[in-house]
Design a protein around this motif. Structure first.
Motif, short mmCIF file in Angstrom:
data_model
loop_
_atom_site.label_atom_id
_atom_site.label_comp_id
_atom_site.label_asym_id
_atom_site.label_seq_id
_atom_site.Cartn_x
_atom_site.Cartn_y
_atom_site.Cartn_z
N LEU A 89 0.91 -1.15 0.00
CA LEU A 89 0.02 0.02 0.08
C LEU A 89 0.93 1.29 0.04
O LEU A 89 0.47 2.27 -0.76
CB LEU A 89 -1.09 0.05 1.25
CG LEU A 89 -2.07 -1.01 1.23
CD1 LEU A 89 -2.82 -1.16 2.58
CD2 LEU A 89 -3.10 -0.76 0.28
N PHE A 92 2.46 1.63 -3.36
CA PHE A 92 1.32 2.20 -4.57
C PHE A 92 0.93 3.64 -4.31
O PHE A 92 0.66 4.39 -5.14
CB PHE A 92 0.15 1.40 -4.58
CG PHE A 92 0.36 -0.16 -5.06
CD1 PHE A 92 0.91 0.07 -6.50
CD2 PHE A 92 -0.02 -1.23 -4.39
CE1 PHE A 92 0.92 -1.10 -7.17
CE2 PHE A 92 0.09 -2.54 -5.20
CZ PHE A 92 0.81 -2.42 -6.63
N ASP A 93 0.94 3.88 -3.00
CA ASP A 93 0.64 5.54 -2.61
C ASP A 93 1.73 6.39 -3.04
O ASP A 93 1.44 7.60 -3.34
CB ASP A 93 0.28 5.41 -1.04
CG ASP A 93 -0.85 5.12 -0.56
OD1 ASP A 93 -1.74 4.80 -1.64
OD2 ASP A 93 -1.29 4.64 0.57
N THR A 155 -4.11 9.94 -4.32
CA THR A 155 -2.83 9.44 -4.74
C THR A 155 -3.02 8.84 -6.11
O THR A 155 -3.95 8.60 -6.63
CB THR A 155 -2.51 8.35 -3.73
OG1 THR A 155 -3.68 7.15 -4.20
CG2 THR A 155 -2.76 8.62 -2.45
N LYS A 157 -2.54 5.89 -7.25
CA LYS A 157 -3.26 4.87 -7.64
C LYS A 157 -4.75 4.95 -7.31
O LYS A 157 -5.63 4.28 -8.09
CB LYS A 157 -2.85 4.02 -6.41
CG LYS A 157 -3.27 2.26 -6.95
CD LYS A 157 -2.90 1.76 -8.19
CE LYS A 157 -1.48 1.94 -8.65
NZ LYS A 157 -1.11 1.61 -10.04
N GLU A 158 -5.11 6.05 -6.42
CA GLU A 158 -6.50 6.16 -6.28
C GLU A 158 -7.15 6.80 -7.48
O GLU A 158 -8.26 6.79 -8.00
CB GLU A 158 -6.75 7.23 -5.16
CG GLU A 158 -6.54 6.48 -3.72
CD GLU A 158 -6.45 7.63 -2.82
OE1 GLU A 158 -6.38 7.02 -1.39
OE2 GLU A 158 -6.52 8.75 -2.73
N LEU A 161 -7.50 4.48 -10.09
CA LEU A 161 -8.95 3.41 -9.87
C LEU A 161 -10.20 4.25 -10.11
O LEU A 161 -11.09 3.69 -10.75
CB LEU A 161 -8.88 3.27 -8.22
CG LEU A 161 -10.07 2.41 -7.94
CD1 LEU A 161 -10.37 1.23 -8.55
CD2 LEU A 161 -9.89 2.13 -6.21
N TRP A 183 -4.33 -2.52 -11.67
CA TRP A 183 -2.86 -2.64 -11.37
C TRP A 183 -1.98 -3.34 -12.34
O TRP A 183 -1.07 -3.39 -12.31
CB TRP A 183 -2.96 -3.56 -9.79
CG TRP A 183 -2.93 -2.42 -8.80
CD1 TRP A 183 -1.88 -2.15 -7.98
CD2 TRP A 183 -4.15 -2.21 -8.22
NE1 TRP A 183 -2.53 -1.23 -6.74
CE2 TRP A 183 -3.78 -1.35 -7.09
CE3 TRP A 183 -5.30 -2.15 -8.36
CZ2 TRP A 183 -4.68 -0.46 -6.24
CZ3 TRP A 183 -6.36 -1.31 -7.72
CH2 TRP A 183 -6.03 -0.75 -6.51
N TYR A 197 -8.75 -0.03 -0.98
CA TYR A 197 -8.43 1.30 -2.19
C TYR A 197 -9.95 1.71 -2.28
O TYR A 197 -10.12 3.00 -2.43
CB TYR A 197 -7.80 0.87 -3.33
CG TYR A 197 -6.25 1.13 -3.12
CD1 TYR A 197 -5.94 2.65 -3.38
CD2 TYR A 197 -5.24 0.12 -2.83
CE1 TYR A 197 -4.58 2.79 -3.23
CE2 TYR A 197 -4.06 0.43 -2.50
CZ TYR A 197 -3.78 1.61 -2.62
OH TYR A 197 -2.35 2.05 -2.59
N TYR A 200 -10.84 3.90 0.58
CA TYR A 200 -10.02 5.24 0.30
C TYR A 200 -10.81 6.20 -0.61
O TYR A 200 -11.08 7.36 -0.20
CB TYR A 200 -8.48 4.92 -0.12
CG TYR A 200 -7.62 4.11 1.00
CD1 TYR A 200 -7.91 4.18 2.19
CD2 TYR A 200 -6.36 3.77 0.29
CE1 TYR A 200 -6.79 3.61 3.21
CE2 TYR A 200 -5.41 3.15 1.07
CZ TYR A 200 -5.80 3.17 2.49
OH TYR A 200 -4.82 2.38 3.39
N LEU A 201 -10.95 5.62 -1.56
CA LEU A 201 -11.78 6.36 -2.82
C LEU A 201 -13.09 6.83 -2.27
O LEU A 201 -13.43 8.26 -2.49
CB LEU A 201 -11.83 5.64 -4.03
CG LEU A 201 -11.95 6.50 -5.15
CD1 LEU A 201 -10.99 7.59 -5.58
CD2 LEU A 201 -12.22 5.48 -6.29
#
Length: 238
Positions: A89, A92-93, A155, A157-158, A161, A183, A197, A200-201
């Motif tokens: 994590l 990726f962040d 971020t 990756k967010e 996504l 990914w 994730y 998070y989003l």
């Protein structure tokens, strides 16, 4: 011929990886610390960066974060002995596009590089610069996101996504499909990695807005849709 920047301080390992790249018909430049890696990445054209996390002078997380801040379209793969979910994590962040845990097989690294090179090549030629859905506006060139004109900081990756969900709005997306398309890796989708994730989003996209757009369909996956009704279990915004 793709040009790869390898940032690895282990001399033996760097030589083995460089040899593997050359056999795969990649051009390779090697840096042995994070500061040199950053300078090379900014001063030269590379198609992809492969970096360890534990590096002298500047670690791989800082290196990746700075590269992505200045060259967001330069793909980065992290190689590390740190293989917990939290480690991944964190990687990726920092902006990593893929993550491979040591020890690894050279052919797997080569395969992942080819996948990323293909994906980023397609993105360069992508004509659509803005994605919109129900108040969400994503500018692909400026890497910004707004909802109802309120800036939302994501971020890398967010961002990817949400981009995938915007491109597939009002369609249920399975965990395996998200893993493959966002990914481009094959980690164990039986874990809660994707759910982490999504949560998070959801906190950033939905928490401060009355209309919720990101929903979970139990046993099937996730959907970006306004007022999605039966069968949806909206996860709590803890």
């Amino acid at each position: 011929m793709p040009h790869i920047l390898l940032v690895e301080d282990d001399d033996r390992l760097s030589k083995l990886i460089a040899k593997g790249f050359q056999e795969a018909e990649f051009e390779v430049t090697v840096a042995y610390d994070g500061i040199t890696g950053l300078k090379l990445s900014l001063q030269n054209h590379f198609d992809l960066v492969v970096t360890d996390i534990v590096l002298p002078k500047k670690d791989g997380l800082e290196l990746c974060n700075e590269i992505k801040g200045l060259k967001p379209d330069l793909p980065v793969i992290m190689l590390t002995a740190l293989g917990t979910t939290d480690d991944k994590l964190e990687g990726f962040d920092a902006g990593a596009d893929d993550y491979l845990t040591k020890p690894f097989e050279m052919r797997e690294l080569i395969a992942r590089i080819k996948v990323l090179l293909k994906r980023f090549s397609q993105q360069v030629h992508q004509k659509i610069s803005v994605l919109k859905y129900e108040g969400i506006e994503m500018n692909l060139e400026q890497k910004t996101v707004n909802r109802d004109h309120t800036p939302i900081k994501l971020t890398p990756k967010e961002f990817n996504l949400l981009k995938f969900m915007l491109e597939n709005s009002e369609r249920v997306l399975s965990r395996s499909e998200i893993a493959e398309k966002v990914w481009e890796t094959h980690f164990d989708t039986g874990t809660n990695f994707i759910d982490v994730y999504i949560n998070y989003l959801r906190k950033k996209i939905d928490k401060d807005f009355e209309t919720k757009l990101i929903h979970t369909k139990a046993g099937m996956g996730f959907i970006l849709k306004k007022d999605y009704e039966s069968g949806i279990a909206q996860e709590s915004l803890r």
